[in-house]
Design a protein around this motif. Structure first.
Motif, short mmCIF file in Angstrom:
data_model
loop_
_atom_site.label_atom_id
_atom_site.label_comp_id
_atom_site.label_asym_id
_atom_site.label_seq_id
_atom_site.Cartn_x
_atom_site.Cartn_y
_atom_site.Cartn_z
N ARG A 185 -38.01 -65.08 28.52
CA ARG A 185 -36.74 -65.76 28.27
C ARG A 185 -35.72 -64.87 27.54
O ARG A 185 -35.14 -65.28 26.54
CB ARG A 185 -36.97 -67.02 27.47
CG ARG A 185 -37.77 -68.04 28.21
CD ARG A 185 -37.88 -69.31 27.43
NE ARG A 185 -38.73 -70.25 28.14
CZ ARG A 185 -39.08 -71.41 27.66
NH1 ARG A 185 -38.67 -71.79 26.48
NH2 ARG A 185 -39.85 -72.21 28.35
N GLY A 186 -35.54 -63.68 28.01
CA GLY A 186 -34.57 -62.78 27.40
C GLY A 186 -35.10 -62.03 26.21
O GLY A 186 -34.42 -61.20 25.63
N GLY A 187 -36.31 -62.31 25.82
CA GLY A 187 -36.93 -61.65 24.68
C GLY A 187 -38.29 -61.10 25.06
O GLY A 187 -38.51 -60.68 26.20
N VAL A 188 -39.21 -61.13 24.11
CA VAL A 188 -40.54 -60.57 24.31
C VAL A 188 -41.57 -61.54 23.75
O VAL A 188 -41.37 -62.13 22.69
CB VAL A 188 -40.68 -59.20 23.59
CG1 VAL A 188 -42.09 -58.68 23.69
CG2 VAL A 188 -39.71 -58.20 24.18
N ARG A 189 -42.66 -61.70 24.48
CA ARG A 189 -43.79 -62.49 23.99
C ARG A 189 -44.96 -61.54 23.76
O ARG A 189 -45.32 -60.78 24.67
CB ARG A 189 -44.20 -63.57 24.98
CG ARG A 189 -45.30 -64.45 24.45
CD ARG A 189 -45.55 -65.62 25.33
NE ARG A 189 -46.41 -66.57 24.66
CZ ARG A 189 -46.75 -67.73 25.14
NH1 ARG A 189 -46.27 -68.11 26.32
NH2 ARG A 189 -47.55 -68.54 24.48
N ALA A 190 -45.51 -61.55 22.57
CA ALA A 190 -46.64 -60.69 22.22
C ALA A 190 -47.89 -61.56 22.09
O ALA A 190 -47.94 -62.47 21.27
CB ALA A 190 -46.37 -59.96 20.91
#
Length: 179
Positions: A60-65
């Protein structure tokens, strides 16, 4: 060269614009010197093992870690003082969004909707890099038992401490009450 606890570099920086569609895997392995600095930073006797494997993917436009943090810490038992070993194996799942937190940008009188049903609020980052070091250290540190106890260790009779019921303000009032 000695690593200072506040300068622990685990080389977990990812460039957001270089993350492939399948995600970027960041693997952290530590050497003896880094584990000693980590033990000093976390205020435990020893960190005998520490590793992390985190996959950063676009979200969603960012990063998931997402990933796993593993390790072993040794610290003194709160009862006997003997060393107690604790194995840590914790999941990591955090979302990073670009920009600043809307709550920090709010002006006086502005309304901010906070959904208390969500698991965690996202973290925010500026620029094009995210350092996952603080994330994995936070997950590891929060998993450490604050009051480690050796199996079977108990306080001797009479050393258990004050009874919370006797320390309450209502116990003092009860003592003043006349029958």
């Amino acid at each position: 060269m000695t690593v200072k606890p506040n300068q622990l570099d685990l080389d977990a920086i990812i460039k957001v614009d270089k993350i492939p569609a399948a995600g970027r895997v960041v693997t952290i392995e530590t050497d003896q010197e880094q584990r000693e600095a980590l033990a000093e930073r976390l205020k435990v006797s020893e960190v005998t093992d520490f590793s992390a494997k985190v996959t950063a993917s676009r979200f969603r436009g960012g990063v998931r870690a997402q990933g796993q943090v593993k390790g072993t810490v040794i610290q003194p038992c709160v009862v006997t003082g003997d060393p107690v070993s604790q194995d840590i194996d914790e999941p990591v799942d955090r979302i990073f969004l670009p920009g600043q937190d809307a709550a920090s940008q709010a002006t006086a009188g502005a309304e901010i909707f906070v959904n208390l049903e969500d698991d965690d609020l996202p973290d925010y980052f500026e620029g094009n890099e995210i350092d996952l070091t603080d994330l994995v250290l936070e997950v590891f540190a929060l998993a450490i038992d604050l009051y480690p106890r050796k199996p079977g260790a108990e306080l001797p009779e009479g050393m258990a401490g004050d009874d919370p019921a006797e320390l309450s303000p209502f116990a003092a009032l009860k003592a003043l009450k006349k029958d």
